[in-house]
Enzyme design. Structure first.
Site, short mmCIF file in Angstrom:
data_model
loop_
_atom_site.label_atom_id
_atom_site.label_comp_id
_atom_site.label_asym_id
_atom_site.label_seq_id
_atom_site.Cartn_x
_atom_site.Cartn_y
_atom_site.Cartn_z
N ASP A 15 0.84 -1.20 0.00
CA ASP A 15 0.00 0.00 0.00
C ASP A 15 0.87 1.25 0.00
O ASP A 15 2.09 1.19 0.06
CB ASP A 15 -1.00 -0.02 1.16
CG ASP A 15 -0.33 -0.01 2.53
OD1 ASP A 15 0.72 0.66 2.68
OD2 ASP A 15 -0.87 -0.64 3.45
N LYS A 29 -4.20 3.02 -0.72
CA LYS A 29 -5.48 3.62 -0.35
C LYS A 29 -5.22 4.95 0.33
O LYS A 29 -4.25 5.13 1.05
CB LYS A 29 -6.27 2.71 0.60
CG LYS A 29 -6.63 1.37 -0.02
CD LYS A 29 -7.32 0.49 0.99
CE LYS A 29 -7.72 -0.83 0.35
NZ LYS A 29 -6.56 -1.62 -0.06
N MET A 72 -5.55 8.77 10.92
CA MET A 72 -6.43 9.19 9.81
C MET A 72 -7.45 10.23 10.27
O MET A 72 -8.62 10.20 9.88
CB MET A 72 -7.15 7.98 9.21
CG MET A 72 -6.23 6.86 8.75
SD MET A 72 -7.09 5.30 8.42
CE MET A 72 -7.53 4.77 10.09
#
Length: 287
Positions: free
Chosen positions: A55, A77, A191
């Site tokens: 990723d 992502k 996040m």
């Protein structure tokens, strides 16, 4: 001729470890970015694999250590923007293993801490695919250490909580805010940039002081590390003023005030972290 003890120790470790088998998937934590934070097992597996599914949080420095003959498949992502949907990634792992490839699913941080490793492991089990999991240093631990922030400290914080700042499908960020606002703890939001206004609003509404120290750490432990210290009240303005971008951790708690005193990033191999007033006008990211 004498054998170097360190080399002998590494050789013995490799001989004691089971090699990655054809048709097996290893879900491997790559740590927060500094290749020096890779585990020995992770290093061994990425050098054995003939297919690497990785990723966007895996640093270029770590990708340089991968088996040069391995197929590299990027499934990165970002919040609200999936390069490859999770369902397709799950299917890809099964397809590669079915073709008898030696597969490493390489993830930033630790695969079982906000890394979707659990979802992928469930899918592998449901499809009768052998797998193993190799933990990595999670971003909260690595980034906090490199910035001089002890996540726990007897004088300031008796517990630490890792919190998602982003819900599946952009759902409302519904957390146990009264517990998170309680004193004597450190909160680390992964996040959380997009929901920073919600984090500030809910924590202060449930009793946490607006003057509580907050650290923002973008791309921690890498040469592009960007770190500053602010307060809960000024968090949103600081994010906008300094143009913080994902991946950025938000660390909330009294331990953050120790950053200026304890940060020794030279020992970690990178440039000095920025804290205090200087952080408002400086950044290590290229212009």
């Amino acid at each position: 001729m004498t054998t170097n003890p360190r080399k002998k120790c590494l050789v013995e470790f490799q001989l004691a470890e089971q090699p990655l088998r054809a048709g097996e998937v290893a879900i491997v934590g790559a740590g927060p970015g500094d290749p020096g934070l890779l585990t020995l097992r992770a290093l061994m597996l990425i050098q054995q694999a003939d297919a690497i599914v990785y990723d966007r949080l895996v640093s270029p420095q770590i990708m340089e250590l991968v088996n040069p003959r391995a197929e590299r498949i990027h499934v990165g992502k970002a919040s609200g923007c999936h390069y490859v949907p999770q369902e397709d990634t799950n299917e890809l792992l099964v397809q590669l293993a079915t073709r008898q490839r030696r597969v490493v699913r390489l993830k930033g941080g630790d695969p079982y801490i906000f890394g979707r490793g659990g979802e992928e492991a469930e899918f592998l089990v449901d499809n009768d695919i052998d797998f193993q999991v190799v933990p990595g240093i999670t971003s909260a631990a690595g980034c906090a250490s490199y910035c001089g922030i002890p996540l726990t400290h007897r004088d300031y914080s008796q517990s630490v909580t890792f919190v998602t700042g982003h819900r599946k499908g952009d759902q409302t960020l519904e957390l146990n805010w009264p517990v998170l606002a309680a004193p004597g703890q450190t909160r680390v939001f992964y996040m959380g940039l997009h929901n920073a206004p919600t984090i500030v609003r809910e924590l202060t509404a449930h009793g946490l002081s607006e003057s509580c120290p907050v650290a923002l750490v973008e791309r921690g432990t890498t040469p592009l590390q960007h770190m500053t210290v602010t307060t809960l009240k000024d968090l949103v303005d600081t994010i906008e003023r300094e143009d913080f971008q994902p991946p950025t951790l938000i660390i909330v708690g009294e331990v953050v005030q120790l950053a200026e005193k304890l940060a020794q990033p030279v020992l970690a191999g990178w440039n000095s972290a920025l804290t205090g007033p200087a952080a408002a006008t400086a950044s290590r990211r290229p212009a």
